[in-house]
Design an enzyme around this catalytic site. Structure first.
Site, mmCIF file in Angstrom:
data_model
loop_
_atom_site.group_PDB
_atom_site.id
_atom_site.type_symbol
_atom_site.label_atom_id
_atom_site.label_comp_id
_atom_site.label_asym_id
_atom_site.label_seq_id
_atom_site.Cartn_x
_atom_site.Cartn_y
_atom_site.Cartn_z
ATOM 1 N N GLY A 34 8.771 26.347 -130.604
ATOM 2 C CA GLY A 34 9.891 27.025 -129.942
ATOM 3 C C GLY A 34 9.445 27.761 -128.694
ATOM 4 C CG HIS A 40 7.881 23.276 -125.194
ATOM 5 N ND1 HIS A 40 7.944 24.567 -124.730
ATOM 6 C CD2 HIS A 40 6.886 23.261 -126.106
ATOM 7 C CE1 HIS A 40 7.026 25.295 -125.331
ATOM 8 N NE2 HIS A 40 6.368 24.534 -126.173
ATOM 9 N N GLY A 151 1.431 17.493 -125.752
ATOM 10 C CA GLY A 151 1.068 17.815 -124.380
ATOM 11 C C GLY A 151 -0.433 17.753 -124.153
ATOM 12 C CG MET A 188 5.213 25.735 -116.918
ATOM 13 S SD MET A 188 6.885 25.104 -116.970
ATOM 14 C CE MET A 188 7.222 25.110 -115.217
ATOM 15 C CB SER A 189 1.380 28.762 -121.702
ATOM 16 O OG SER A 189 1.134 29.434 -122.921
ATOM 17 C CB SER A 190 5.273 30.214 -125.372
ATOM 18 O OG SER A 190 4.126 29.891 -126.096
HETATM 19 P P1 AMP Z 1 3.655 24.770 -128.660
HETATM 20 O O1 AMP Z 1 5.106 25.067 -128.870
HETATM 21 O O2 AMP Z 1 2.962 25.721 -127.757
HETATM 22 O O3 AMP Z 1 2.933 24.499 -129.958
HETATM 23 O O4 AMP Z 1 3.630 23.400 -127.885
HETATM 24 C C1 AMP Z 1 4.328 22.273 -128.355
HETATM 25 C C2 AMP Z 1 3.924 21.063 -127.567
HETATM 26 O O5 AMP Z 1 4.233 21.256 -126.197
HETATM 27 C C3 AMP Z 1 2.422 20.776 -127.636
HETATM 28 O O6 AMP Z 1 2.221 19.374 -127.760
HETATM 29 C C4 AMP Z 1 1.918 21.298 -126.326
HETATM 30 O O7 AMP Z 1 0.744 20.673 -125.874
HETATM 31 C C5 AMP Z 1 3.085 20.956 -125.422
HETATM 32 N N1 AMP Z 1 3.056 21.775 -124.203
HETATM 33 C C6 AMP Z 1 2.966 23.138 -124.126
HETATM 34 N N2 AMP Z 1 2.901 23.526 -122.837
HETATM 35 C C7 AMP Z 1 2.945 22.396 -122.085
HETATM 36 C C8 AMP Z 1 2.894 22.130 -120.673
HETATM 37 N N3 AMP Z 1 2.782 23.112 -119.789
HETATM 38 N N4 AMP Z 1 2.960 20.840 -120.268
HETATM 39 C C9 AMP Z 1 3.057 19.833 -121.177
HETATM 40 N N5 AMP Z 1 3.105 20.014 -122.506
HETATM 41 C C10 AMP Z 1 3.041 21.275 -122.961
#
Ligand code: AMP
Length: 282
Positions: A34, A40, A151, A188-190
């Site tokens: 989320g 995402h 990602g 990009m990152s949460s």
């Molecule tokens: P998370 O919600 O942080 O566990 O991420 C869920 C998925 O989104 C994972 O496969 C991450 O690698 C991917 N993801 C997160 N940030 C990015 C980004 N900036 N670019 C591409 N994929 C991402």
């Protein structure tokens, strides 16, 4: 625009996906925690291109957080996430509860080696990948997608999951999607929301230092001087560096030579209370 349907149990997920499969649909799964951003949504778009139905799971997985990492601080923005997934044309959200995923007496985890034990994230977060792999294995088994999108942002995770799917014959093709970045290069990152304005301004150093190091490695054929310069630049910007390493892109083992097999440059660094990771192809 109608809202994306939400299911909260494995049974309901299987019912819907089962109907799709019976109708000949090809199903993509996008696992997330989320707090969705454009990175995402790029996974959803990539899933749409390769499948006819896209399921997005939203589950903040307690098993991949260590006691020192604040699970309760992880951003939870379900209503906004659902809205964004509607705009991205996802077909279904799977948002299970913790007891649905980890019923009383839960006692099984996936045991990992290979790219999960190479001295990168695993050295700093030893319980992280067993937690990730176990929940991803469950999600694959619950949803039974044809393909799953991950990602490149979490590059070691992508390699760990790819290897697990192959080794355990999970019947899911894992597909890596390129990292989506802010205008200045920051991935990009949460977690970016936790950066103060000066920390956010400093954070571009990660991408800048990696791209400069990559250029220098390509130009000189030598890694160590380029890595030393990049490490110094990152620390100079106020980060504490966990690692900046270049590795074989598939095995994540230290490469024997700069030329030859594809290589990946990976970084993890902390500023204030925020830890950021990133990587690029060399
Ligand atoms: P998370 O919600 O942080 O566990 O991420 C869920 C998925 O989104 C994972 O496969 C991450 O690698 C991917 N993801 C997160 N940030 C990015 C980004 N900036 N670019 C591409 N994929 C991402």
């Amino acid at each position: 625009m109608s809202q994306v349907p939400v299911v909260r149990t494995t049974k309901a997920l299987r019912r819907t996906v089962g109907q799709w499969r019976a109708a000949g649909e090809r199903v993509a799964l996008v696992p997330t925690m989320g707090a969705l951003h454009a990175g995402h949504l790029a996974l959803v778009t990539a899933g749409r291109k390769r499948a006819t139905k896209v399921v997005v799971s939203i589950f903040v997985n307690p098993a991949q957080f260590s006691p020192a990492e604040d699970l309760s601080k992880y951003p939870r923005t379900f209503a906004a996430d659902r809205h964004k997934l509607g705009e991205a044309s996802a077909d279904l959200i799977f948002a299970p509860t913790v007891p649905e995923m980890y019923p009383d007496g839960f006692a099984t985890t996936v045991s990992l080696a290979g790219p999960a034990l190479v001295g990168l994230e695993d050295a700093f977060r030893p319980t992280h990948f067993p937690g990730v792999a176990t929940v991803v294995c469950k999600l694959f088994s619950q949803c039974r997608p044809d393909i799953a999108m991950f990602g490149e942002k979490d590059y070691q995770q992508l390699q760990v999951v790819t290897r697990m799917a192959r080794d355990l014959d999970l019947g899911v093709t894992v597909i890596g999607v390129p990292t989506v970045r802010e205008a200045d290069g920051l991935a990009m990152s949460s977690r970016n929301r936790f950066l103060s304005p000066p920390e956010r301004a400093a954070a571009r150093v990660l991408y800048d230092a990696m791209t400069a190091a990559t250029r220098a490695i390509r130009a000189t054929g030598e890694a160590e001087p380029a890595l030393a310069t990049a490490r110094a630049a990152i620390m100079q910007a106020g980060f504490t560096l966990d690692y900046l390493e270049f590795r074989d892109a598939a095995t994540l083992a230290p490469p024997l030579a700069v030329s030859g097999a594809p290589l990946r440059l990976l970084v993890a660094a902390r500023i204030g209370s925020t830890r950021l990771i990133d990587n690029i192809a060399v």
